[in-house]
Design a protein around this motif. Structure first.
Motif, short mmCIF file in Angstrom:
data_model
loop_
_atom_site.label_atom_id
_atom_site.label_comp_id
_atom_site.label_asym_id
_atom_site.label_seq_id
_atom_site.Cartn_x
_atom_site.Cartn_y
_atom_site.Cartn_z
N MET A 1 0.84 -1.18 0.00
CA MET A 1 0.00 0.00 0.00
C MET A 1 0.89 1.24 0.00
O MET A 1 1.66 1.46 0.93
N THR A 2 0.80 2.03 -1.04
CA THR A 2 1.60 3.24 -1.12
C THR A 2 0.76 4.42 -0.64
O THR A 2 -0.42 4.54 -0.98
N PRO A 3 1.35 5.31 0.14
CA PRO A 3 0.60 6.45 0.67
C PRO A 3 0.32 7.49 -0.41
O PRO A 3 1.06 7.63 -1.38
N ARG A 44 -10.21 -0.86 11.25
CA ARG A 44 -9.29 -1.94 11.61
C ARG A 44 -7.85 -1.57 11.27
O ARG A 44 -6.94 -1.73 12.08
N VAL A 45 -7.63 -1.03 10.07
CA VAL A 45 -6.29 -0.65 9.64
C VAL A 45 -5.78 0.52 10.48
O VAL A 45 -4.62 0.55 10.88
N TRP A 46 -6.66 1.47 10.79
CA TRP A 46 -6.27 2.63 11.59
C TRP A 46 -5.80 2.20 12.98
O TRP A 46 -4.76 2.66 13.46
N ALA A 53 2.74 1.84 14.91
CA ALA A 53 3.54 3.06 14.87
C ALA A 53 4.03 3.45 16.27
O ALA A 53 5.15 3.93 16.41
N GLY A 54 3.22 3.23 17.28
CA GLY A 54 3.63 3.54 18.64
C GLY A 54 3.98 5.01 18.82
O GLY A 54 3.18 5.89 18.52
N LEU A 88 2.60 0.60 6.52
CA LEU A 88 1.21 0.58 6.04
C LEU A 88 0.81 -0.80 5.54
O LEU A 88 -0.33 -1.24 5.75
N ALA A 89 1.74 -1.51 4.90
CA ALA A 89 1.43 -2.86 4.42
C ALA A 89 1.19 -3.81 5.58
O ALA A 89 0.28 -4.64 5.55
N GLU A 90 2.00 -3.67 6.63
CA GLU A 90 1.83 -4.52 7.82
C GLU A 90 0.50 -4.23 8.51
O GLU A 90 -0.18 -5.13 8.98
N ALA A 91 0.11 -2.95 8.54
CA ALA A 91 -1.13 -2.57 9.19
C ALA A 91 -2.35 -3.05 8.41
O ALA A 91 -3.40 -3.32 9.01
#
Length: 132
Positions: A1-3, A44-46, A53-54, A88-91
C-alpha cells in the motif's frame, strides 16, 4: 500500500553522528510526515497502524519517520518512504485466524508422564546411598 503523495510532507534536517566536514553544512536527514488521520483508512487498519507506529504517531494522527542512516538525501528519502510503505502494508494485513484450543492426546500425556517418572528416578539415584 503506497501512501497518497498529497498527505506526505518532507522536512530535511542535519543528521547526527559522524560526517566529517559536511556534518555541519548539509541537511541530509529526512523527516517524513504522513497524515494518517486524513487518509481515509478503515477502522481496523487505523487501529493496527496506531499500535504498530507507537511513539512514531502523534496525537493528531501524523506518522513521523526519520531516516538518517545514509549519507545522501535521496537515499534517506527512499529509506523513509520504504519504511512507511512497509508499516502501512503490515497494518493492512488481514488478522491472523482465530486460535482453536486443542487438548493433548492420551498417548502424548502418557509419554510425558513416563518421561517425568524416568527423569525423577534418575535424579533420585544420584543421592547418597542409604547407610545401614
Amino acid at each position: 500500500m503506497t501512501p497518497d503523495p498529497a498527505l506526505l510532507e518532507e522536512d530535511f534536517l542535519r543528521a547526527s553522528g559522524p560526517g566529517g566536514q559536511n556534518v555541519n553544512k548539509l541537511e541530509t536527514a529526512v523527516q517524513l510526515r504522513f497524515r494518517a488521520a486524513e487518509a481515509g483508512l478503515s477502522e481496523r487498519v487505523w487501529l493496527r497502524l496506531r499500535t504498530l507506529a507507537g511513539r512514531r504517531m502523534t496525537k493528531d494522527g501524523v506518522v513521523v519517520i526519520t531516516a538518517q542512516a545514509h549519507r545522501t538525501r535521496e537515499r534517506n528519502r527512499e529509506d523513509a518512504m520504504a519504511r512507511l510503505t512497509e508499516l502501512l502494508a503490515e497494518a493492512s494485513k488481514p488478522p491472523p485466524p482465530k486460535r482453536r484450543p486443542t487438548k493433548p492426546t492420551r498417548g502424548s500425556q502418557l509419554r510425558r508422564m513416563d518421561s517425568k517418572t524416568k527423569r525423577g528416578t534418575t535424579k533420585a539415584l544420584r543421592g547418597k546411598p542409604l547407610s545401614e
